[in-house]
Motif scaffolding. Sequence first.
Motif, PDB file in Angstrom:
ATOM      1  N   ALA A  67      47.043  55.084  50.307  1.00 57.34           N
ATOM      2  CA  ALA A  67      46.789  53.642  50.241  1.00 57.34           C
ATOM      3  C   ALA A  67      46.508  53.085  51.629  1.00 57.34           C
ATOM      4  CB  ALA A  67      47.986  52.930  49.613  1.00 57.34           C
ATOM      5  N   ALA A  68      47.297  53.555  52.620  1.00 56.79           N
ATOM      6  CA  ALA A  68      47.093  53.091  53.988  1.00 56.79           C
ATOM      7  C   ALA A  68      45.733  53.530  54.515  1.00 56.79           C
ATOM      8  CB  ALA A  68      48.209  53.619  54.890  1.00 56.79           C
ATOM      9  N   GLN A  69      45.346  54.776  54.206  1.00 53.55           N
ATOM     10  CA  GLN A  69      44.062  55.275  54.698  1.00 53.55           C
ATOM     11  C   GLN A  69      42.901  54.541  54.035  1.00 53.55           C
ATOM     12  OE1 GLN A  69      44.372  59.512  54.009  1.00 53.55           O
ATOM     13  NE2 GLN A  69      45.141  59.863  56.069  1.00 53.55           N
ATOM     14  N   TYR A  70      42.984  54.348  52.718  1.00 51.42           N
ATOM     15  CA  TYR A  70      41.912  53.615  52.047  1.00 51.42           C
ATOM     16  C   TYR A  70      41.871  52.162  52.529  1.00 51.42           C
ATOM     17  CZ  TYR A  70      40.991  57.473  48.864  1.00 51.42           C
ATOM     18  OH  TYR A  70      40.642  58.698  48.348  1.00 51.42           O
ATOM     19  N   GLY A  71      43.055  51.612  52.856  1.00 53.30           N
ATOM     20  CA  GLY A  71      43.091  50.272  53.420  1.00 53.30           C
ATOM     21  C   GLY A  71      42.386  50.222  54.760  1.00 53.30           C
ATOM     22  N   SER A  72      42.526  51.271  55.557  1.00 51.04           N
ATOM     23  CA  SER A  72      41.841  51.339  56.855  1.00 51.04           C
ATOM     24  C   SER A  72      40.326  51.398  56.661  1.00 51.04           C
ATOM     25  CB  SER A  72      42.319  52.571  57.640  1.00 51.04           C
ATOM     26  OG  SER A  72      43.682  52.469  57.956  1.00 51.04           O
ATOM     27  N   VAL A  73      39.891  52.138  55.639  1.00 54.51           N
ATOM     28  CA  VAL A  73      38.453  52.223  55.359  1.00 54.51           C
ATOM     29  C   VAL A  73      37.912  50.859  54.938  1.00 54.51           C
ATOM     30  CG1 VAL A  73      36.698  53.237  53.852  1.00 54.51           C
ATOM     31  CG2 VAL A  73      38.538  54.665  54.759  1.00 54.51           C
ATOM     32  N   LEU A  74      38.656  50.158  54.079  1.00 57.59           N
ATOM     33  CA  LEU A  74      38.216  48.824  53.649  1.00 57.59           C
ATOM     34  C   LEU A  74      38.174  47.855  54.830  1.00 57.59           C
ATOM     35  CD1 LEU A  74      40.177  48.470  50.272  1.00 57.59           C
ATOM     36  CD2 LEU A  74      37.721  48.816  50.566  1.00 57.59           C
ATOM     37  N   ILE A 119      35.007  55.009  65.369  1.00 54.82           N
ATOM     38  CA  ILE A 119      35.869  55.917  66.125  1.00 54.82           C
ATOM     39  C   ILE A 119      37.340  55.528  65.941  1.00 54.82           C
ATOM     40  CG2 ILE A 119      36.608  56.478  68.479  1.00 54.82           C
ATOM     41  CD1 ILE A 119      33.687  56.678  69.248  1.00 54.82           C
ATOM     42  N   ALA A 120      37.626  54.241  65.932  1.00 60.89           N
ATOM     43  CA  ALA A 120      39.009  53.779  65.793  1.00 60.89           C
ATOM     44  C   ALA A 120      39.608  54.214  64.464  1.00 60.89           C
ATOM     45  CB  ALA A 120      39.064  52.253  65.934  1.00 60.89           C
ATOM     46  N   VAL A 121      38.856  54.084  63.379  1.00 62.59           N
ATOM     47  CA  VAL A 121      39.403  54.457  62.076  1.00 62.59           C
ATOM     48  C   VAL A 121      39.548  55.973  61.963  1.00 62.59           C
ATOM     49  CG1 VAL A 121      37.230  54.591  60.773  1.00 62.59           C
ATOM     50  CG2 VAL A 121      39.312  53.936  59.604  1.00 62.59           C
ATOM     51  N   CYS A 122      38.638  56.730  62.573  1.00 53.20           N
ATOM     52  CA  CYS A 122      38.778  58.194  62.588  1.00 53.20           C
ATOM     53  C   CYS A 122      40.019  58.609  63.378  1.00 53.20           C
ATOM     54  CB  CYS A 122      37.535  58.843  63.189  1.00 53.20           C
ATOM     55  SG  CYS A 122      36.072  58.761  62.140  1.00 53.20           S
ATOM     56  N   THR A 123      40.284  57.913  64.461  1.00 53.22           N
ATOM     57  CA  THR A 123      41.470  58.198  65.266  1.00 53.22           C
ATOM     58  C   THR A 123      42.742  57.916  64.479  1.00 53.22           C
ATOM     59  OG1 THR A 123      40.250  57.659  67.291  1.00 53.22           O
ATOM     60  CG2 THR A 123      42.645  57.683  67.431  1.00 53.22           C
ATOM     61  N   GLU A 124      42.723  56.876  63.641  1.00 54.34           N
ATOM     62  CA  GLU A 124      43.864  56.592  62.765  1.00 54.34           C
ATOM     63  C   GLU A 124      44.171  57.771  61.856  1.00 54.34           C
ATOM     64  OE1 GLU A 124      44.221  52.976  60.544  1.00 54.34           O
ATOM     65  OE2 GLU A 124      43.008  51.874  62.001  1.00 54.34           O
ATOM     66  N   ASN A 130      39.498  64.273  65.629  1.00 53.13           N
ATOM     67  CA  ASN A 130      38.716  64.312  66.865  1.00 53.13           C
ATOM     68  C   ASN A 130      37.244  64.209  66.485  1.00 53.13           C
ATOM     69  OD1 ASN A 130      41.088  64.808  68.347  1.00 53.13           O
ATOM     70  ND2 ASN A 130      40.903  67.006  67.981  1.00 53.13           N
ATOM     71  N   CYS A 131      36.549  63.248  67.027  1.00 56.26           N
ATOM     72  CA  CYS A 131      35.170  63.040  66.580  1.00 56.26           C
ATOM     73  C   CYS A 131      34.292  62.525  67.711  1.00 56.26           C
ATOM     74  CB  CYS A 131      35.130  62.059  65.403  1.00 56.26           C
ATOM     75  SG  CYS A 131      35.508  60.349  65.883  1.00 56.26           S
ATOM     76  N   SER A 177      35.684  60.133  70.596  1.00 52.52           N
ATOM     77  CA  SER A 177      37.000  59.558  70.338  1.00 52.52           C
ATOM     78  C   SER A 177      37.928  59.731  71.529  1.00 52.52           C
ATOM     79  CB  SER A 177      37.637  60.212  69.102  1.00 52.52           C
ATOM     80  OG  SER A 177      37.741  61.610  69.265  1.00 52.52           O
ATOM     81  N   SER A 178      37.676  60.750  72.353  1.00 49.97           N
ATOM     82  CA  SER A 178      38.495  60.975  73.540  1.00 49.97           C
ATOM     83  C   SER A 178      38.052  60.107  74.713  1.00 49.97           C
ATOM     84  CB  SER A 178      38.449  62.453  73.944  1.00 49.97           C
ATOM     85  OG  SER A 178      37.111  62.865  74.185  1.00 49.97           O
TER      86      SER A 178
END
Length: 300
Positions: A147-154, A174-179, A183-184, A198-199
């Motif tokens: 739920a938290a991850q899908y919330g981050s995507v939304l 990059i911020a959401v991938c870091t969540e 590493n991207c 991301s680094s």
Amino acid sequence: MDKKLIFVVDDEPDFVTLIVDVLKYDYEVLTMNTGSEVLDKLQTIMPSMVLLDIGLPDMNGLEVCEQIKKIDTEDKISVLCISGHNSIDDRLKGYSAGADDYLLKPVCFDELLAKVHTINKFQMGKEHLYRQEKLSRDMAFLAMSEAAQYGSVLQFIKLAATCTSKQEIALAAIAVCTEFSLNCCIQVRSGEVFGLRSSGGECSPMEDQLFELLNMRGRVYIHKKWYMFNDRHISILVTNMPVEDDVKLGRLNDMLATIVEAAQSAIISLARQNTLQTLLEKTKSALSTSALNYTDQKNK
């Protein structure tokens, strides 16, 4: 099925031998003579049950029982106290020390075996309940995590739609991938071509080459733990996808595809807004020039 391990703790050798003879067909048995010995052994081996004599030579058996329960933080060990004292006070002391049952000396071995079987069933019931509770906790944690991850995507989709530059869109992705502990690096190809990691900083020459070679190889290009998610104007290269966890991998796969699609839409929308703004400014300039020309002609 593996036999359950039972510790027999008593300083009377003949009595210990009889107990082992009674239990050895159904259980694995390990014998000890003192309280300190059983407490030392618990540092490396955890039995399912301890048959514990109250009258040990080095320690009071009730104290040993209390120590066992302190060591056994997950309540996986049952203790059957064996004593020559049968008063209500003695039994209450055993219960207070954490004992699961109480057996009086001289021992009737049929009663001993019956009590051991009963405690074993009780222990198996606790283990089953523990597994069910752990499964429920794990499922609840997974659900909250998802739920938290899908919330981050939304949240990213909403944020991307309000970004005023392609750099802002890339940084938000990059911020959401870091969540997600990924590493991207990201490349944007709309007008100018640029990449971010991301680094921190820009993409390396090797990463730029990978984007050039692979951005037209389908929506998702996979090489071991490396996944590249592509759209026309943006690609995200992730180098540590959790390939060992099929459920997590599938979830992240879907979410990253959604992030790329949302970023693509935001880049197109931003380009349209910039185009419209440019046309509007040109139109205003043209109208202003026409108005000035008209005024000059009128004045003449």
